[in-house]
Design a protein around this motif. Structure first.
Motif, PDB file in Angstrom:
ATOM      1  N   PHE A 366       0.831  -1.206   0.000  1.00 17.00           N
ATOM      2  CA  PHE A 366       0.000   0.000   0.000  1.00 17.00           C
ATOM      3  C   PHE A 366       0.866   1.256   0.000  1.00 17.00           C
ATOM      4  N   ALA A 367       1.888   1.278   0.869  1.00 15.36           N
ATOM      5  CA  ALA A 367       2.740   2.460   0.980  1.00 15.36           C
ATOM      6  C   ALA A 367       3.509   2.716  -0.314  1.00 15.36           C
ATOM      7  N   THR A 368       3.992   1.648  -0.954  1.00 13.09           N
ATOM      8  CA  THR A 368       4.768   1.813  -2.181  1.00 13.09           C
ATOM      9  C   THR A 368       3.876   2.234  -3.348  1.00 13.09           C
ATOM     10  N   ARG A 369       2.681   1.684  -3.418  1.00  9.47           N
ATOM     11  CA  ARG A 369       1.742   2.120  -4.461  1.00  9.47           C
ATOM     12  C   ARG A 369       1.418   3.613  -4.283  1.00  9.47           C
ATOM     13  N   SER A 370       1.251   4.043  -3.045  1.00  8.12           N
ATOM     14  CA  SER A 370       0.983   5.459  -2.788  1.00  8.12           C
ATOM     15  C   SER A 370       2.180   6.310  -3.197  1.00  8.12           C
ATOM     16  N   LEU A 371       3.385   5.814  -2.897  1.00  9.55           N
ATOM     17  CA  LEU A 371       4.603   6.533  -3.261  1.00  9.55           C
ATOM     18  C   LEU A 371       4.718   6.695  -4.771  1.00  9.55           C
ATOM     19  N   LEU A 372       4.364   5.649  -5.506  1.00  8.83           N
ATOM     20  CA  LEU A 372       4.525   5.654  -6.961  1.00  8.83           C
ATOM     21  C   LEU A 372       3.391   6.371  -7.678  1.00  8.83           C
ATOM     22  N   ALA A 373       2.481   6.937  -6.925  1.00 10.46           N
ATOM     23  CA  ALA A 373       1.386   7.680  -7.561  1.00 10.46           C
ATOM     24  C   ALA A 373       1.919   8.834  -8.397  1.00 10.46           C
ATOM     25  N   VAL A 374       3.083   9.377  -8.016  1.00 10.56           N
ATOM     26  CA  VAL A 374       3.676  10.484  -8.772  1.00 10.56           C
ATOM     27  C   VAL A 374       4.485   9.984  -9.962  1.00 10.56           C
ATOM     28  N   THR A 375       4.727   8.669 -10.025  1.00 10.50           N
ATOM     29  CA  THR A 375       5.441   8.062 -11.167  1.00 10.50           C
ATOM     30  C   THR A 375       4.654   6.830 -11.620  1.00 10.50           C
ATOM     31  N   PRO A 376       3.457   7.005 -12.155  1.00 10.64           N
ATOM     32  CA  PRO A 376       2.588   5.870 -12.477  1.00 10.64           C
ATOM     33  C   PRO A 376       3.189   4.891 -13.476  1.00 10.64           C
ATOM     34  N   ASP A 377       4.193   5.322 -14.235  1.00  6.73           N
ATOM     35  CA  ASP A 377       4.831   4.401 -15.173  1.00  6.73           C
ATOM     36  C   ASP A 377       5.591   3.287 -14.457  1.00  6.73           C
ATOM     37  N   LEU A 378       5.828   3.453 -13.158  1.00  4.83           N
ATOM     38  CA  LEU A 378       6.546   2.423 -12.390  1.00  4.83           C
ATOM     39  C   LEU A 378       5.608   1.435 -11.710  1.00  4.83           C
ATOM     40  N   LEU A 379       4.309   1.702 -11.707  1.00  2.00           N
ATOM     41  CA  LEU A 379       3.375   0.846 -10.976  1.00  2.00           C
ATOM     42  C   LEU A 379       3.368  -0.588 -11.509  1.00  2.00           C
ATOM     43  N   GLY A 380       3.696  -0.787 -12.785  1.00  2.00           N
ATOM     44  CA  GLY A 380       3.728  -2.133 -13.347  1.00  2.00           C
ATOM     45  C   GLY A 380       4.727  -3.048 -12.665  1.00  2.00           C
ATOM     46  N   TRP A 381       5.750  -2.471 -12.041  1.00  3.83           N
ATOM     47  CA  TRP A 381       6.752  -3.280 -11.325  1.00  3.83           C
ATOM     48  C   TRP A 381       6.157  -3.938 -10.087  1.00  3.83           C
ATOM     49  N   LEU A 382       4.973  -3.518  -9.672  1.00  6.30           N
ATOM     50  CA  LEU A 382       4.338  -4.090  -8.486  1.00  6.30           C
ATOM     51  C   LEU A 382       3.343  -5.193  -8.836  1.00  6.30           C
TER      52      LEU A 382
END
Length: 403
Positions: A366-382
């Motif tokens: 949850f915390a990392t998904r929230s962190l990556l909200a500003v870099t949505p192109d990285l969300l696929g790594w999760l």
């Protein structure tokens, strides 16, 4: 690049006399009585620890640097007036209830299934605690937070207060022994350090305000265990308790697991190497590559660990071996370091539900998904760790879902 867009982590000072609700949420309390600002905002009960001469500290300090993590934790927790100069303390009825809970039930909850270590945690370490009461204080604190995990949030305060008092006394004695180390106390100090790590994970009953920061703190404690045992390792490595607690990290064990995993591969972990291309600093890129390589080795080996061995302690070898610089990147909420750490959390989720760590993979995801909200192109790594974590149990066996 993605690394340059990461939001800065909020800084905060530690509340030493906050309410129990803020302590359990790892949230700074404004200490306004009878109801603090956080509890008023959430419209929840606000309860306060009793103020006594023997207790005045929180068991959850947050390290601010890379000085000895255990030592820093102890110095910030030590309470004036508490001393472990004597070798005995009287067990009250509530303390005896905690001891009974541990020897009847708590020790079994350390692992997802009966382990070769179970008897050691039920009897051998308790007997060691009678010889070294600072260890017994730590075990009683751990028993209290385990017992509290079976209760609804509003019913936990008394047990959590007991845990708070016992861990403070254990840490105060630990500080004294760190200042004057000896071979005699090295083994109980090592066991207490392990108990302290478990306590810091298990005492988080609800999601912390900043799960990444809280995990970093626990990793610092894990690295601090080396401070406790390092100077005495050559003399004590054959000690039966120490040998059993460190059996999964011996060269013979690791070589055997490597032989079994010769033809294995873990593309879900190995693909993280491509992620390091987002790291701009050459040194930090090397640090992240080393952390991924270590995680890859752990992921290969863990598939061949027999059911009667402690899988979780083996997985935490990764956290013990990552460099201080990687820990600094994690503390700074570097997106690459956080994504790698969520993959570690997915391995924990795969290992089976254990009460003291079962909720942490979801907290970190949850915390990392929230962190990556500003870099949505990285969300696929999760995607891969999320598929593992979402399918894992939310609670360990016997722990109420309402907790």
């Amino acid at each position: 690049m993605a690394e340059q867009r990461v939001a800065k982590r909020k800084t905060h000072t530690k509340s030493r006399k906050g309410c129990w609700q803020c302590k359990q949420r790892h949230t700074k309390c404004n200490e306004e009585k009878p109801r603090c600002a956080n509890c008023s905002r959430l419209d929840i009960q606000c309860t306060w620890p009793a103020s006594t001469n023997s207790y005045s500290a929180s068991p959850h300090p947050s390290p601010n640097g890379h000085a000895s993590p255990v030592q820093e934790h102890v110095h910030s927790c030590g309470s004036p007036g508490i001393t472990e100069a004597t070798d005995v303390f009287e067990l009250s009825i509530p303390d005896m209830r905690l001891l009974h809970h541990w020897t009847a039930r708590g020790y079994l909850a350390m692992h997802p299934h009966p382990s070769r270590k179970s008897a050691m945690f039920q009897t051998t370490i308790i007997e060691l605690g009678f010889e070294h009461p600072f260890l017994l204080h730590g075990l009683l604190a751990l028993s209290a937070v385990h017992k509290a995990s079976f209760l609804l949030p509003g019913d936990r305060q008394e047990l959590l207060q007991q845990a708070d008092i016992h861990i403070s006394q254990a840490l105060n004695a630990m500080r004294e022994h760190l200042e004057k180390p000896s071979d005699e106390t090295a083994v109980p100090m090592f066991v207490l350090s392990s108990v302290l790590l478990t306590y810091n994970f298990g005492s988080v009953q609800e999601m912390p305000e900043d799960p990444i920061h809280s995990l970093h703190h626990c990793f610092m404690l894990l690295n601090g265990i080396k401070v406790v045992i390092g100077p005495h390792w050559d003399e004590l490595k054959e000690d039966p308790i120490l040998a059993q607690m460190t059996e999964m990290s011996t060269e013979a064990t690791l070589q055997g697991l490597d032989e079994l995993a010769t033809n294995d591969t873990r593309p879900d972990i190995l693909r993280l190497m491509d992620l390091t291309e987002l790291v701009l600093d050459t040194h930090d890129k090397t640090v992240c590559i080393e952390a991924i390589q270590e995680l890859y080795s752990v992921a290969l080996r863990v598939q061949h660990i027999p059911p009667d061995r402690d899988v979780n302690s083996f997985l935490f070898l990764w956290a013990a071996r990552i460099t201080n610089r990687f820990l600094e990147l994690l503390a700074a909420h570097n997106p690459v370091a956080c994504i790698v750490t969520v993959h570690f959390a997915a391995l924990l989720a795969q290992a089976g539900p254990v009460w003291w760590v079962v909720k942490w993979p979801r907290y970190l995801l949850f915390a990392t998904r929230s962190l990556l909200a500003v870099t949505p192109d990285l969300l696929g790594w999760l995607d891969w760790p999320q598929s593992i974590i979402d399918s894992a149990p939310w609670t360990a066996s016997g722990t109420p879902t309402s907790s």
